[in-house]
Design an enzyme around this catalytic site. Structure first.
Site, PDB file in Angstrom:
ATOM      1  N   ARG A 176       0.821  -1.210   0.000  1.00  0.00           N
ATOM      2  CA  ARG A 176       0.000   0.000   0.000  1.00  0.00           C
ATOM      3  C   ARG A 176       0.858   1.264   0.000  1.00  0.00           C
ATOM      4  O   ARG A 176       0.514   2.274   0.603  1.00  0.00           O
ATOM      5  CB  ARG A 176      -0.983   0.006   1.185  1.00  0.00           C
ATOM      6  CG  ARG A 176      -1.929  -1.190   1.219  1.00  0.00           C
ATOM      7  CD  ARG A 176      -2.826  -1.243  -0.015  1.00  0.00           C
ATOM      8  NE  ARG A 176      -3.647  -2.444  -0.008  1.00  0.00           N
ATOM      9  CZ  ARG A 176      -3.364  -3.557  -0.696  1.00  0.00           C
ATOM     10  NH1 ARG A 176      -2.273  -3.614  -1.438  1.00  0.00           N
ATOM     11  NH2 ARG A 176      -4.166  -4.591  -0.660  1.00  0.00           N
ATOM     12  N   SER A 226     -11.578  -1.030   2.254  1.00  0.00           N
ATOM     13  CA  SER A 226     -10.834  -1.631   3.359  1.00  0.00           C
ATOM     14  C   SER A 226     -10.170  -0.522   4.174  1.00  0.00           C
ATOM     15  O   SER A 226      -9.395   0.270   3.637  1.00  0.00           O
ATOM     16  CB  SER A 226      -9.776  -2.590   2.800  1.00  0.00           C
ATOM     17  OG  SER A 226      -9.042  -3.178   3.837  1.00  0.00           O
ATOM     18  N   GLU A 296      -5.344   2.070   6.263  1.00  0.00           N
ATOM     19  CA  GLU A 296      -5.039   2.027   4.829  1.00  0.00           C
ATOM     20  C   GLU A 296      -5.713   3.196   4.137  1.00  0.00           C
ATOM     21  O   GLU A 296      -5.171   3.785   3.204  1.00  0.00           O
ATOM     22  CB  GLU A 296      -5.523   0.703   4.255  1.00  0.00           C
ATOM     23  CG  GLU A 296      -5.452   0.583   2.758  1.00  0.00           C
ATOM     24  CD  GLU A 296      -5.934  -0.778   2.270  1.00  0.00           C
ATOM     25  OE1 GLU A 296      -6.722  -0.814   1.317  1.00  0.00           O
ATOM     26  OE2 GLU A 296      -5.515  -1.804   2.831  1.00  0.00           O
TER      27      GLU A 296
END
Length: 303
Positions: A176, A226, A296
């Site tokens: 990420r 998410s 995230e």
């Protein structure tokens, strides 16, 4: 900067562009939350992005760039200065085994173009709701695949107004993470090198992954996707479930009862509600398991 904001009307300066003042960003985020942007613009080309960037730099105006606003929370105070949403830049082309897309193109659309040209490797992204630029920015991934696996080059505009193309090996891709998170460069496009495949096989895999996503994720409600990164050795959703937080609600934001890694808008949620749920989840999981859940989702804007 405040004087500039009062003296300059961007709708006059950029008369041919779509420019809005004091526009609520909740109209554009996937959570349906977020305060106003002082100025919001929708450039339609790289040249137009460069003009806005040059203007912001010249007038020392804060500049924020947003893609599809799918893995994003904008705080309720909104964003000062100029916000660019790149979703009008959405051209996708194919040359040989390479799919090239503008930053504002929907990642899902890029996967469909790859399928129509019988190119395999992009299937993992078939249901990811972000833009190409956002996917590159955060090295988006799902079902065992990541953007770094297929991207060959990334076109950016630096904050100094220079267009640069980075080969994939210079993008510092990680979990990420990508180089542009550090440099502040604006992704304006990317190329993905794929492999010839069988269209029916590609379609079947895309359909399978989308069916699995629909079965497990709360796609029927607004969310930011998410919320937490996967902690080493754990799964965020399981930690949250084992902390008995499924269904935990603050205001209109709720830990999804379908997938605890998601926070959904169950009715008139604010960004403050979302942040309260995130903080509570982090505190509870850390108290119970000693694991810090790192977000995230990108969180920006004023309180």
């Amino acid at each position: 900067m405040g004087d500039i904001m009062q003296q300059v009307d961007l709708k006059t300066v950029f008369a041919s562009s779509k420019v809005m003042q004091n526009e609520p960003l909740g109209n554009y985020t996937n959570t349906k939350t977020g305060g106003p942007a002082d100025w919001l613009a929708f450039p339609e080309s790289r040249a137009e992005v460069a003009k806005f960037v040059d203007f912001a730099r010249l007038h020392e105006m804060p500049l924020t760039v947003i893609g599809n606003a799918s893995n994003l929370i904008v705080r309720d105070g909104g964003i000062r200065g100029l916000v660019l949403i790149l979703t009008q830049m959405k051209t996708i082309t194919v040359t040989g085994n390479t799919v090239t897309a503008d930053a504002g193109a929907a990642l899902i659309d890029a996967t469909e173009v790859a399928y129509r040209h019988s190119l395999t490797g992009f299937e993992f992204a078939a249901g990811i709701p972000g833009s190409v630029g956002g996917a590159v920015f955060m090295n988006a991934g799902a079902y065992g695949g990541e953007v770094k696996d297929i991207v060959s080059s990334v076109d950016v505009l630096t904050r100094a107004g220079e267009f640069v193309t980075y080969p994939a090996e210079e993008m510092a891709f990680g979990y990420r993470h990508s180089l542009v998170q550090t440099t502040g460069d604006i992704v304006v496009g990317a190329s993905f090198t794929l492999v010839p495949g069988e269209a029916t096989t590609i379609r079947a895999k895309m359909d399978d992954l989308n069916a699995r996503r629909a079965a497990k994720q709360p796609l029927e409600l607004p969310s930011c996707g998410s919320v937490f990164k996967r902690p080493e050795g754990y799964f965020a959703g399981k930690l949250i479930t084992d902390s008995e937080l499924r269904g935990y609600t603050s205001g209109g934001a709720q830990v999804s009862t379908k997938h605890a890694g998601f926070i959904v808008n169950v009715g008139e949620a604010t960004a403050t509600d979302y942040l309260a749920v995130i903080h509570h989840v982090q505190e509870t999981v850390f108290a119970k398991f000693g694991v810090h859940l790192e977000t995230e989702v990108r969180i920006i804007g004023d309180n």
